[in-house]
Design a protein around this motif. Structure first.
Motif, PDB file in Angstrom:
ATOM      1  N   HIS A 172       9.846  -4.339 -11.209  1.00 43.01           N
ATOM      2  CA  HIS A 172      10.236  -3.116 -10.506  1.00 43.01           C
ATOM      3  C   HIS A 172       9.348  -3.053  -9.266  1.00 43.01           C
ATOM      4  CE1 HIS A 172      10.401   1.601 -10.587  1.00 43.01           C
ATOM      5  NE2 HIS A 172      10.912   1.085  -9.481  1.00 43.01           N
ATOM      6  N   PHE A 173       9.969  -3.006  -8.089  1.00 40.56           N
ATOM      7  CA  PHE A 173       9.190  -3.010  -6.858  1.00 40.56           C
ATOM      8  C   PHE A 173       9.760  -2.043  -5.833  1.00 40.56           C
ATOM      9  CE2 PHE A 173      12.554  -6.005  -5.904  1.00 40.56           C
ATOM     10  CZ  PHE A 173      12.842  -5.770  -4.566  1.00 40.56           C
ATOM     11  N   ARG A 174       8.916  -1.751  -4.844  1.00 41.53           N
ATOM     12  CA  ARG A 174       9.319  -0.992  -3.655  1.00 41.53           C
ATOM     13  C   ARG A 174       8.917  -1.820  -2.442  1.00 41.53           C
ATOM     14  NH1 ARG A 174       6.571   3.599  -6.377  1.00 41.53           N
ATOM     15  NH2 ARG A 174       8.220   4.576  -7.593  1.00 41.53           N
ATOM     16  N   ALA A 175       9.854  -1.970  -1.523  1.00 43.18           N
ATOM     17  CA  ALA A 175       9.585  -2.704  -0.285  1.00 43.18           C
ATOM     18  C   ALA A 175       9.931  -1.798   0.888  1.00 43.18           C
ATOM     19  CB  ALA A 175      10.416  -3.978  -0.235  1.00 43.18           C
ATOM     20  N   TYR A 176       9.002  -1.700   1.821  1.00 39.15           N
ATOM     21  CA  TYR A 176       9.199  -0.865   3.006  1.00 39.15           C
ATOM     22  C   TYR A 176       9.556  -1.759   4.184  1.00 39.15           C
ATOM     23  CZ  TYR A 176       7.188   2.793   0.195  1.00 39.15           C
ATOM     24  OH  TYR A 176       6.962   3.698  -0.813  1.00 39.15           O
ATOM     25  N   PHE A 177      10.561  -1.334   4.926  1.00 39.00           N
ATOM     26  CA  PHE A 177      10.986  -2.125   6.073  1.00 39.00           C
ATOM     27  C   PHE A 177      11.486  -1.243   7.194  1.00 39.00           C
ATOM     28  CE2 PHE A 177      14.729  -1.650   3.428  1.00 39.00           C
ATOM     29  CZ  PHE A 177      15.802  -1.538   4.301  1.00 39.00           C
ATOM     30  N   LYS A 178      11.498  -1.845   8.361  1.00 41.11           N
ATOM     31  CA  LYS A 178      11.949  -1.174   9.570  1.00 41.11           C
ATOM     32  C   LYS A 178      13.151  -1.949  10.095  1.00 41.11           C
ATOM     33  CE  LYS A 178       9.798   0.524  13.791  1.00 41.11           C
ATOM     34  NZ  LYS A 178       8.568   0.463  14.578  1.00 41.11           N
ATOM     35  N   TRP A 199      12.897   3.526   9.565  1.00 37.22           N
ATOM     36  CA  TRP A 199      12.186   3.119   8.357  1.00 37.22           C
ATOM     37  C   TRP A 199      13.073   3.298   7.127  1.00 37.22           C
ATOM     38  CZ3 TRP A 199       7.668   0.668   8.096  1.00 37.22           C
ATOM     39  CH2 TRP A 199       6.845   0.688   9.216  1.00 37.22           C
ATOM     40  N   HIS A 200      12.925   2.373   6.180  1.00 37.80           N
ATOM     41  CA  HIS A 200      13.656   2.429   4.918  1.00 37.80           C
ATOM     42  C   HIS A 200      12.746   1.966   3.785  1.00 37.80           C
ATOM     43  CE1 HIS A 200      16.745   1.853   8.018  1.00 37.80           C
ATOM     44  NE2 HIS A 200      17.548   2.523   7.217  1.00 37.80           N
ATOM     45  N   MET A 201      13.151   2.330   2.568  1.00 39.13           N
ATOM     46  CA  MET A 201      12.486   1.815   1.372  1.00 39.13           C
ATOM     47  C   MET A 201      13.560   1.241   0.457  1.00 39.13           C
ATOM     48  SD  MET A 201      10.464   3.627  -1.785  1.00 39.13           S
ATOM     49  CE  MET A 201      11.924   4.502  -2.238  1.00 39.13           C
ATOM     50  N   LEU A 202      13.349   0.001   0.036  1.00 37.92           N
ATOM     51  CA  LEU A 202      14.205  -0.638  -0.951  1.00 37.92           C
ATOM     52  C   LEU A 202      13.455  -0.585  -2.275  1.00 37.92           C
ATOM     53  CD1 LEU A 202      16.482  -2.542  -2.019  1.00 37.92           C
ATOM     54  CD2 LEU A 202      15.052  -4.437  -1.217  1.00 37.92           C
ATOM     55  N   GLU A 203      14.070   0.027  -3.269  1.00 37.68           N
ATOM     56  CA  GLU A 203      13.487   0.042  -4.610  1.00 37.68           C
ATOM     57  C   GLU A 203      14.451  -0.699  -5.519  1.00 37.68           C
ATOM     58  OE1 GLU A 203      11.216   3.008  -7.713  1.00 37.68           O
ATOM     59  OE2 GLU A 203      12.275   3.869  -6.017  1.00 37.68           O
ATOM     60  N   GLU A 204      13.898  -1.618  -6.311  1.00 41.00           N
ATOM     61  CA  GLU A 204      14.779  -2.438  -7.147  1.00 41.00           C
ATOM     62  C   GLU A 204      14.117  -2.780  -8.464  1.00 41.00           C
ATOM     63  OE1 GLU A 204      17.104  -5.649  -5.292  1.00 41.00           O
ATOM     64  OE2 GLU A 204      16.331  -6.970  -6.860  1.00 41.00           O
ATOM     65  N   ASN A 205      14.942  -2.834  -9.496  1.00 41.43           N
ATOM     66  CA  ASN A 205      14.559  -3.396 -10.782  1.00 41.43           C
ATOM     67  C   ASN A 205      15.234  -4.752 -10.847  1.00 41.43           C
ATOM     68  OD1 ASN A 205      13.028  -1.269 -12.166  1.00 41.43           O
ATOM     69  ND2 ASN A 205      14.893  -0.094 -11.869  1.00 41.43           N
ATOM     70  N   SER A 206      14.438  -5.806 -10.754  1.00 41.96           N
ATOM     71  CA  SER A 206      14.968  -7.168 -10.688  1.00 41.96           C
ATOM     72  C   SER A 206      14.860  -7.848 -12.041  1.00 41.96           C
ATOM     73  CB  SER A 206      14.186  -7.993  -9.672  1.00 41.96           C
ATOM     74  OG  SER A 206      14.254  -7.414  -8.405  1.00 41.96           O
ATOM     75  N   ARG A 207      15.849  -8.700 -12.337  1.00 35.74           N
ATOM     76  CA  ARG A 207      15.847  -9.486 -13.571  1.00 35.74           C
ATOM     77  C   ARG A 207      15.620 -10.953 -13.241  1.00 35.74           C
ATOM     78  NH1 ARG A 207      20.459  -9.633 -17.137  1.00 35.74           N
ATOM     79  NH2 ARG A 207      21.671 -10.030 -15.272  1.00 35.74           N
ATOM     80  N   ASP A 263      19.326 -11.012 -10.791  1.00 37.33           N
ATOM     81  CA  ASP A 263      19.933  -9.917 -10.040  1.00 37.33           C
ATOM     82  C   ASP A 263      19.027  -8.696 -10.109  1.00 37.33           C
ATOM     83  OD1 ASP A 263      20.311  -8.792 -12.587  1.00 37.33           O
ATOM     84  OD2 ASP A 263      22.463  -9.160 -12.615  1.00 37.33           O
ATOM     85  N   GLY A 264      19.480  -7.619  -9.489  1.00 40.68           N
ATOM     86  CA  GLY A 264      18.698  -6.395  -9.497  1.00 40.68           C
ATOM     87  C   GLY A 264      19.581  -5.197  -9.236  1.00 40.68           C
ATOM     88  N   THR A 265      19.005  -4.037  -9.475  1.00 43.45           N
ATOM     89  CA  THR A 265      19.702  -2.782  -9.168  1.00 43.45           C
ATOM     90  C   THR A 265      18.957  -2.133  -8.011  1.00 43.45           C
ATOM     91  OG1 THR A 265      18.414  -1.695 -10.896  1.00 43.45           O
ATOM     92  CG2 THR A 265      20.630  -2.421 -11.494  1.00 43.45           C
ATOM     93  N   PRO A 266      19.407  -2.417  -6.786  1.00 48.39           N
ATOM     94  CA  PRO A 266      18.702  -1.905  -5.608  1.00 48.39           C
ATOM     95  C   PRO A 266      19.122  -0.484  -5.238  1.00 48.39           C
ATOM     96  CG  PRO A 266      20.478  -3.326  -4.918  1.00 48.39           C
ATOM     97  CD  PRO A 266      20.486  -3.325  -6.419  1.00 48.39           C
ATOM     98  N   ASP A 267      18.185   0.216  -4.649  1.00 45.58           N
ATOM     99  CA  ASP A 267      18.442   1.539  -4.093  1.00 45.58           C
ATOM    100  C   ASP A 267      17.710   1.588  -2.753  1.00 45.58           C
ATOM    101  OD1 ASP A 267      19.288   4.196  -3.855  1.00 45.58           O
ATOM    102  OD2 ASP A 267      17.519   4.961  -4.892  1.00 45.58           O
ATOM    103  N   VAL A 268      18.455   1.791  -1.673  1.00 40.71           N
ATOM    104  CA  VAL A 268      17.861   1.851  -0.343  1.00 40.71           C
ATOM    105  C   VAL A 268      17.874   3.290   0.137  1.00 40.71           C
ATOM    106  CG1 VAL A 268      18.030   1.086   2.058  1.00 40.71           C
ATOM    107  CG2 VAL A 268      18.601  -0.489   0.206  1.00 40.71           C
TER     108      VAL A 268
END
Length: 157
Positions: free
Chosen positions: A96-102, A107-115, A127-132
């Motif tokens: 489970h991670f959060r990635a910040y990007f521009k 600015w955005h944040m991608l949060e995902e639970n990756s398998r 795969d993962g369940t991303p939320d931007v």
């Protein structure tokens, strides 16, 4: 004598890219799902599309992946990482991670639970369940790159 300035790895460990994710980009297998996640994040940040595809499980891998020159990956936060061995001896992992990007000045944040799955003596991203989420920071907010500086003094919009 040539002086080399080692660049910190984009994944945020504080190590140089060569001794951190660079070794995986060069072919060494990542030892854990978290290490693979960090190396994939770094590959996205460095536009190493071939590496991202090469670490994607064949069952879910897209045919192609183009470099995204409009996205600046700024920081990665690992919220939780785990692996488990199933009764069939097929290892599975989760990150489970959060990635910040521009992107295009926003600015955005991608949060995902990756398998992840461990097959053929290596970890693969499945795969993962991303939320931007689009972020709306103020000038005096801390910068998302993790520098500890104010946004207005660091990664300005």
């Amino acid at each position: 004598m040539m002086s080399l300035i080692e660049k910190s790895c984009p994944c945020g460990t504080g190590l140089s890219t060569d001794v951190c994710c660079g070794r995986y980009h060069d072919g060494a297998p990542a030892p854990t799902p978290e290490a693979l996640m960090r190396s994939r994040y770094s590959a996205f940040a460095l536009n190493l599309c071939d590496y991202v595809l090469a670490t994607w499980h064949v069952s879910t891998r897209p045919e192609a992946l183009s470099p995204d020159l409009n996205t600046e990956w700024k920081s990665l936060i690992i919220v939780k990482a785990a692996s488990e061995e199933t009764p069939s001896n097929a290892d599975k992992g989760y990150v489970h991670f959060r990635a910040y990007f521009k992107e295009r000045g926003r600015w955005h944040m991608l949060e995902e639970n990756s398998r992840f799955v461990f097959e053929q003596s290596r970890w693969w991203y499945v795969d993962g369940t991303p939320d931007v989420v689009r972020l709306k920071p103020r000038r005096n907010d801390p910068c998302f790159c993790g520098s500890g500086r104010k946004l207005k003094l660091c990664c300005k919009e």
